[in-house]
Design an enzyme around this catalytic site. Sequence first.
Site, mmCIF file in Angstrom:
data_model
loop_
_atom_site.group_PDB
_atom_site.id
_atom_site.type_symbol
_atom_site.label_atom_id
_atom_site.label_comp_id
_atom_site.label_asym_id
_atom_site.label_seq_id
_atom_site.Cartn_x
_atom_site.Cartn_y
_atom_site.Cartn_z
ATOM 1 N N ASN A 39 0.854 -1.189 0.000
ATOM 2 C CA ASN A 39 0.000 0.000 0.000
ATOM 3 C C ASN A 39 0.887 1.236 0.000
ATOM 4 O OD1 ASN A 39 -2.459 1.227 -0.014
ATOM 5 N ND2 ASN A 39 -2.799 1.056 2.200
ATOM 6 N N TYR A 65 4.410 -0.268 7.546
ATOM 7 C CA TYR A 65 3.277 -1.105 7.967
ATOM 8 C C TYR A 65 3.223 -2.395 7.121
ATOM 9 C CZ TYR A 65 -1.611 -2.142 9.242
ATOM 10 O OH TYR A 65 -2.772 -2.729 9.683
HETATM 11 N N1 LIG Z 1 -8.967 -1.453 10.837
HETATM 12 C C1 LIG Z 1 -8.537 -2.064 9.729
HETATM 13 O O1 LIG Z 1 -9.097 -1.867 8.653
HETATM 14 C C2 LIG Z 1 -7.354 -2.995 9.775
HETATM 15 C C3 LIG Z 1 -6.947 -3.577 8.582
HETATM 16 C C4 LIG Z 1 -5.885 -4.452 8.582
HETATM 17 C C5 LIG Z 1 -5.244 -4.747 9.777
HETATM 18 N N2 LIG Z 1 -5.635 -4.169 10.934
HETATM 19 C C6 LIG Z 1 -4.904 -4.510 12.164
HETATM 20 O O2 LIG Z 1 -5.810 -4.922 13.167
HETATM 21 C C7 LIG Z 1 -5.298 -4.584 14.445
HETATM 22 C C8 LIG Z 1 -6.321 -3.757 15.220
HETATM 23 O O3 LIG Z 1 -6.638 -2.596 14.448
HETATM 24 P P1 LIG Z 1 -7.734 -1.526 14.891
HETATM 25 O O4 LIG Z 1 -8.286 -0.967 13.630
HETATM 26 O O5 LIG Z 1 -8.669 -2.105 15.884
HETATM 27 O O6 LIG Z 1 -6.789 -0.429 15.563
HETATM 28 P P2 LIG Z 1 -7.049 0.575 16.759
HETATM 29 O O7 LIG Z 1 -6.058 1.668 16.580
HETATM 30 O O8 LIG Z 1 -8.505 0.947 16.859
HETATM 31 O O9 LIG Z 1 -6.691 -0.296 18.059
HETATM 32 C C9 LIG Z 1 -5.381 -0.735 18.308
HETATM 33 C C10 LIG Z 1 -5.210 -0.925 19.803
HETATM 34 O O10 LIG Z 1 -3.849 -1.358 20.022
HETATM 35 C C11 LIG Z 1 -3.342 -0.648 21.143
HETATM 36 N N3 LIG Z 1 -1.877 -0.571 21.087
HETATM 37 C C12 LIG Z 1 -1.117 0.157 20.224
HETATM 38 N N4 LIG Z 1 0.180 0.056 20.549
HETATM 39 C C13 LIG Z 1 0.254 -0.760 21.636
HETATM 40 C C14 LIG Z 1 1.322 -1.218 22.437
HETATM 41 N N5 LIG Z 1 2.573 -0.860 22.193
HETATM 42 N N6 LIG Z 1 1.041 -2.039 23.479
HETATM 43 C C15 LIG Z 1 -0.239 -2.393 23.750
HETATM 44 N N7 LIG Z 1 -1.301 -1.989 23.024
HETATM 45 C C16 LIG Z 1 -1.049 -1.162 21.991
HETATM 46 C C17 LIG Z 1 -3.974 0.723 21.033
HETATM 47 O O11 LIG Z 1 -3.903 1.435 22.280
HETATM 48 C C18 LIG Z 1 -5.388 0.381 20.596
HETATM 49 O O12 LIG Z 1 -6.242 0.160 21.698
HETATM 50 C C19 LIG Z 1 -3.975 -3.877 14.194
HETATM 51 O O13 LIG Z 1 -2.914 -4.805 14.272
HETATM 52 C C20 LIG Z 1 -4.127 -3.376 12.775
HETATM 53 O O14 LIG Z 1 -2.882 -3.175 12.163
HETATM 54 C C21 LIG Z 1 -6.671 -3.274 10.953
#
Ligand SMILES: NC(=O)c1ccc[n+]([C@@H]2O[C@H](COP(=O)([O-])OP(=O)(O)OC[C@H]3O[C@@H](n4cnc5c(N)ncnc54)[C@H](O)[C@@H]3O)[C@@H](O)[C@H]2O)c1
Length: 433
Positions: free
Chosen positions: A332, A338
């Site tokens: 991307n 990422y």
């Molecule tokens: N939302 C999407 O479309 C999408 C797509 C592909 C992958 N993902 C992956 O799914 C996962 C969750 O995504 P999301 O959209 O719910 O994100 P989000 O940002 O809403 O939630 C992520 C959570 O992880 C916590 N976090 C971040 N760094 C941390 C650390 N060092 N220690 C402990 N906790 C930590 C944050 O405080 C937050 O509560 C991630 O790994 C993201 O990369 C999301």
Amino acid sequence: MADRYLSFTGTAPGRFLTRRLGLPQPAALKRWSPERPDLDGGLLHLTAGKSDLDLAPVLARTGLPSDDGHPAAVVLDATGIRDVEGLTDVHAALHPVVRSVAASGRIVVLGAPLDPADHHQAAAQQALEGFTRSLGKEIGRGRTVNLVRLTDAPAAGSTLRFLLSPGSAYVSGQVIEVGAQQVTAPADWTRPLAGRTALITGAARGIGEAVAETLARHGAEVVVLDVPQAEADARRVAERLGGTALPLDITAADAGTRIAEALPEGLDILIHNAGITRDRRLVNMPADRWTSVLEVNLASVLRTTDALLAAGTLRRGGRIVATASIAGIAGNAGQTNYGASKAGITGLVRSLAPRALADHGVTVNAVAPGFIETKMTAAVPLFIREAGRRMNSLAQGGLPVDVAETTAWLAHPASGAVNGQVVRVCGQSLLGA
Ligand SMILES: NC(=O)c1ccc[n+]([C@@H]2O[C@H](COP(=O)([O-])OP(=O)(O)OC[C@H]3O[C@@H](n4cnc5c(N)ncnc54)[C@H](O)[C@@H]3O)[C@@H](O)[C@H]2O)c1
């Protein structure tokens, strides 16, 4: 951010107008609810070629009545196909019924592993993959099509149950390989995780919160881990689910030890969900944005996994589910950091899975979300967000619960033969393989 286009196309004038303009026609997906725990309709079991699988007991466990009128689920057993001529049976079996499959229905094609000693069998079985992905792209009305490669029906029981349930609403175009390990069926299929402890990182909000909720619904005792700054939210989630909160930055060098200390009784399910983005094109990306993403999304996953396996905190029969992304598969723009971190998760899963199972009795898999409606994606600029939502076979974004249900299937005690898989939860995104 609500998907207003999906609501609009759900109205009669909206449907009329968008059809006339040739615009995408997303169907409202039928997800799990207490009132609707199963698919809305029956199951049609078809066979192409001669099969040795005894599927009847496994399919009976889905609870779906048999139906050859308007089935909500079609299972095509094509495991016996060994040559191109045999593929004629695939057409003959599905051509007459595909039109009558209910909206939000499921087609699951069963194939055999490719035989390295028989290139005719391998050609015919690989053909099923192109068939499955193509049918998924054209079938419409919220219907999904997936391929499961298997050799043993009971080992694939939990997988078929998942794919033939409302929980898999946003999983389409996937190829899932199931081994032949003996699996243990849970006493209660509605609460398969009863008596198990699950730790979910990044569970104070978003996808992680939904995973904690879904695993708790399936009977697990949940530990909600998030950064100390999110402690209040983590406690709120934990209290609601009858679990405990663990405020901890997963990048801390001693994170693994601290988790092990917090769980002296051990752990059954480890969900690596915490993740961050720090987008910039490589040309503008300072080193700290690169490092922080690699640290949270990949290095800490490797470190805590190693520590918890070495300490024996993860009990035999345990499950690790990490979070990859389609950005790690397709790439991307603006996400070299990422994309690298998420592709690294796939590498970790593929390499560790066989060893973790042999040495610790623990399976290692990943979910790879596509566009999921969360705070992370609500921050994406409008036009990119709209493109992300529509560029998949279901023409809509997924919900956190879709990733959560897929995680719950991988964490299932009867999923011991599912190992080393990276399963996309992306509505069959047009991006990537
Ligand atoms: N939302 C999407 O479309 C999408 C797509 C592909 C992958 N993902 C992956 O799914 C996962 C969750 O995504 P999301 O959209 O719910 O994100 P989000 O940002 O809403 O939630 C992520 C959570 O992880 C916590 N976090 C971040 N760094 C941390 C650390 N060092 N220690 C402990 N906790 C930590 C944050 O405080 C937050 O509560 C991630 O790994 C993201 O990369 C999301």
